[in-house]
Design a protein around this motif. Structure first.
Motif, PDB file in Angstrom:
ATOM      1  N   GLY A   1      -9.150   1.617 -11.238  1.00 58.46           N
ATOM      2  CA  GLY A   1      -8.739   2.977 -10.934  1.00 58.46           C
ATOM      3  C   GLY A   1      -8.931   3.318  -9.461  1.00 58.46           C
ATOM      4  O   GLY A   1      -9.652   2.637  -8.724  1.00 58.46           O
ATOM      5  N   LEU A   2      -8.277   4.392  -9.034  1.00 55.24           N
ATOM      6  CA  LEU A   2      -8.238   4.784  -7.625  1.00 55.24           C
ATOM      7  C   LEU A   2      -9.626   5.060  -7.052  1.00 55.24           C
ATOM      8  O   LEU A   2      -9.941   4.657  -5.927  1.00 55.24           O
ATOM      9  N   PHE A   3     -10.464   5.727  -7.809  1.00 55.31           N
ATOM     10  CA  PHE A   3     -11.799   6.115  -7.347  1.00 55.31           C
ATOM     11  C   PHE A   3     -12.604   4.885  -6.919  1.00 55.31           C
ATOM     12  O   PHE A   3     -13.171   4.844  -5.820  1.00 55.31           O
ATOM     13  N   LEU A   4     -12.622   3.861  -7.763  1.00 53.02           N
ATOM     14  CA  LEU A   4     -13.404   2.666  -7.463  1.00 53.02           C
ATOM     15  C   LEU A   4     -12.701   1.746  -6.470  1.00 53.02           C
ATOM     16  O   LEU A   4     -13.356   0.993  -5.746  1.00 53.02           O
ATOM     17  N   ALA A   5     -11.361   1.810  -6.415  1.00 52.52           N
ATOM     18  CA  ALA A   5     -10.639   1.053  -5.382  1.00 52.52           C
ATOM     19  C   ALA A   5     -10.995   1.595  -4.007  1.00 52.52           C
ATOM     20  O   ALA A   5     -11.195   0.836  -3.048  1.00 52.52           O
ATOM     21  N   ARG A   6     -11.099   2.913  -3.895  1.00 53.68           N
ATOM     22  CA  ARG A   6     -11.529   3.506  -2.630  1.00 53.68           C
ATOM     23  C   ARG A   6     -12.971   3.127  -2.310  1.00 53.68           C
ATOM     24  O   ARG A   6     -13.311   2.874  -1.149  1.00 53.68           O
ATOM     25  N   LYS A   7     -13.807   3.071  -3.342  1.00 49.60           N
ATOM     26  CA  LYS A   7     -15.202   2.682  -3.131  1.00 49.60           C
ATOM     27  C   LYS A   7     -15.282   1.266  -2.557  1.00 49.60           C
ATOM     28  O   LYS A   7     -16.060   1.003  -1.629  1.00 49.60           O
TER      29      LYS A   7
ATOM     30  N   ILE B   1      -8.075  -7.172  -0.138  1.00 48.47           N
ATOM     31  CA  ILE B   1      -9.091  -7.337  -1.181  1.00 48.47           C
ATOM     32  C   ILE B   1      -8.420  -7.199  -2.545  1.00 48.47           C
ATOM     33  O   ILE B   1      -7.576  -6.315  -2.742  1.00 48.47           O
ATOM     34  N   LYS B   2      -8.823  -8.060  -3.487  1.00 45.48           N
ATOM     35  CA  LYS B   2      -8.231  -8.011  -4.830  1.00 45.48           C
ATOM     36  C   LYS B   2      -9.319  -7.768  -5.876  1.00 45.48           C
ATOM     37  O   LYS B   2     -10.358  -8.424  -5.864  1.00 45.48           O
ATOM     38  N   HIS B   3      -9.053  -6.809  -6.769  1.00 49.11           N
ATOM     39  CA  HIS B   3      -9.900  -6.615  -7.945  1.00 49.11           C
ATOM     40  C   HIS B   3      -9.442  -7.552  -9.058  1.00 49.11           C
ATOM     41  O   HIS B   3      -8.233  -7.766  -9.230  1.00 49.11           O
TER      42      HIS B   3
ATOM     43  N   LEU C   1      -8.220   2.296   7.866  1.00 47.28           N
ATOM     44  CA  LEU C   1      -7.225   2.898   6.980  1.00 47.28           C
ATOM     45  C   LEU C   1      -7.325   2.194   5.630  1.00 47.28           C
ATOM     46  O   LEU C   1      -7.094   0.987   5.539  1.00 47.28           O
ATOM     47  N   ILE C   2      -7.694   2.937   4.602  1.00 45.23           N
ATOM     48  CA  ILE C   2      -7.916   2.358   3.270  1.00 45.23           C
ATOM     49  C   ILE C   2      -6.733   2.685   2.368  1.00 45.23           C
ATOM     50  O   ILE C   2      -6.405   3.856   2.160  1.00 45.23           O
ATOM     51  N   ILE C   3      -6.103   1.631   1.824  1.00 44.56           N
ATOM     52  CA  ILE C   3      -4.895   1.786   1.003  1.00 44.56           C
ATOM     53  C   ILE C   3      -5.089   1.085  -0.345  1.00 44.56           C
ATOM     54  O   ILE C   3      -4.941  -0.133  -0.448  1.00 44.56           O
ATOM     55  N   PRO C   4      -5.451   1.825  -1.403  1.00 39.20           N
ATOM     56  CA  PRO C   4      -5.530   1.212  -2.727  1.00 39.20           C
ATOM     57  C   PRO C   4      -4.115   1.054  -3.312  1.00 39.20           C
ATOM     58  O   PRO C   4      -3.233   1.893  -3.074  1.00 39.20           O
ATOM     59  N   ILE C   5      -3.911  -0.008  -4.082  1.00 36.68           N
ATOM     60  CA  ILE C   5      -2.583  -0.263  -4.663  1.00 36.68           C
ATOM     61  C   ILE C   5      -2.708  -0.550  -6.154  1.00 36.68           C
ATOM     62  O   ILE C   5      -3.502  -1.399  -6.573  1.00 36.68           O
TER      63      ILE C   5
ATOM     64  N   ASN D   1      -6.017  -4.259  -3.675  1.00 41.43           N
ATOM     65  CA  ASN D   1      -5.125  -4.514  -4.812  1.00 41.43           C
ATOM     66  C   ASN D   1      -5.938  -4.334  -6.091  1.00 41.43           C
ATOM     67  O   ASN D   1      -6.743  -5.189  -6.457  1.00 41.43           O
ATOM     68  N   ASP D   2      -5.705  -3.216  -6.774  1.00 39.47           N
ATOM     69  CA  ASP D   2      -6.487  -2.884  -7.971  1.00 39.47           C
ATOM     70  C   ASP D   2      -5.873  -3.542  -9.208  1.00 39.47           C
ATOM     71  O   ASP D   2      -5.518  -2.875 -10.174  1.00 39.47           O
TER      72      ASP D   2
END
Length: 332
Positions: free
Chosen positions: A71-77, A64-66, A10-14, A42-43
């Protein structure tokens, strides 16, 4: 089930959604189907994401922290790369999952091991939205119908056609995807920031490779509408924000064409590029509801989209309809 491999990732970008985050995380850690991993990305959110995630003492959580906001697209990546499950499900951090979501998808998987398993959403409108009850209900029904897993008959042999023609909604949520397909398309996901049409681009690439589809007629994903810029129209978007939506949509269309070229399918699938190009143009044009500045918004739209492509597409569709009507007359 493989003990070393969770069944679901389950992938959850924030990003800037901490006010909703506990609601979202509660819904995933309490899933009745336990064989899952929860990948939180955590974007570079400016709020207290670390503090909230630390409240959940769950070994299934991968955090995971950026260092910068991508953005959402790369957070999902980022989540895709880390995921180890057999299936991947994306959950927006301002939404939530029914606690039986994973269980119901797993039961469907046992019937048919489809590349895409699509389920229904329950649309929820913010109580603070100041519109009539009848209008609220109409809005909810419209969203639930558009995102429904059961509104169209799907030919799973031609999934790219079905999603280009919007028989399958572009939204990444409320679907489970075979992990091997997600890993494959991750190689083609460009390292660009997209804040609109990012779902469309990823969905198109998935449907290019997918060859089987299944649906569940149950509301297993709770989708909170009226949160997010892409849901808004020009009554509450300024020129700059509308222009940014147009730029992102055009970029997503162009990236899809680049993807087709990499598959050596530019000629074979070129029509799908025209189709999604027109659909995005139409979608953005429908957002123009401010009569006072209507012409200015149309200029912005037409500065981003090539009208020659729009007109070529409409001519092809006109010819297609004429041919269909001709055969209908013969049949009758």
């Amino acid at each position: 089930m493989n003990k070393n491999q969770p069944f679901f990732s389950l992938i959850i970008p924030i990003y800037n959604t901490e006010k909703y985050l506990r609601r979202c995380l509660d819904s995933v850690v309490n899933q009745t189907f336990k064989d899952i991993e929860i990948i939180i990305v955590n974007d570079c959110s400016p709020q207290n994401c670390d503090e909230i995630v630390s409240e959940y003492n769950d070994e299934r959580i991968i955090y995971i922290k950026h260092n910068i906001n991508k953005g959402l697209f790369l957070a999902r990546k980022t989540g895709n790369i880390k995921a180890s499950g057999k299936y991947i499900i994306y959950i927006d951090s301002d939404d939530e999952a029914d606690i039986n979501m994973c269980y119901e998808v797993y039961e469907e998987y046992k019937k048919k091991e489809a590349d895409i398993i699509h389920f229904n959403i329950k649309a929820i409108l913010d109580k603070n939205i100041n519109i009539a009850k009848k209008e609220k209900q109409k809005m909810i029904m419209k969203v639930e119908w558009y995102l429904s897993a059961n509104r169209s008959l799907i030919n799973e042999k031609y999934l790219l056609n079905e999603i280009a023609e919007e028989k399958i909604p572009h939204n990444m949520c409320a679907k489970a995807y075979k992990s091997n397909i997600i890993k494959k398309i991750t190689e083609y996901m460009p390292d660009i920031r997209l804040m609109n049409a990012e779902d469309m681009l990823q969905s198109l690439m998935i449907c290019y490779f997918a060859s089987s589809y299944s649906s569940i007629n149950k509301q297993l994903y709770y989708y909170y509408i009226s949160i997010g810029e892409s849901n808004k129209n020009t009554s509450n978007l300024n020129f700059d924000s509308y222009n940014y939506l147009c730029e992102c949509s055009k970029t997503a269309c162009d990236e899809f064409l680049k993807f087709l070229k990499k598959q050596d399918d530019e000629i074979l699938y070129g029509f799908y590029y025209y189709t999604i190009y027109y659909n995005q143009y139409r979608f953005l044009k429908e957002k123009i509801v401010n009569d006072e500045n209507k012409n200015e918004y149309i200029k912005i739209l037409e500065n981003n989209f090539d009208l020659n492509i729009i007109n070529k597409y409409l001519k092809i569709k006109e010819y297609d309809e004429l041919e269909k009507n001709k055969y209908k007359k013969i049949i009758n």
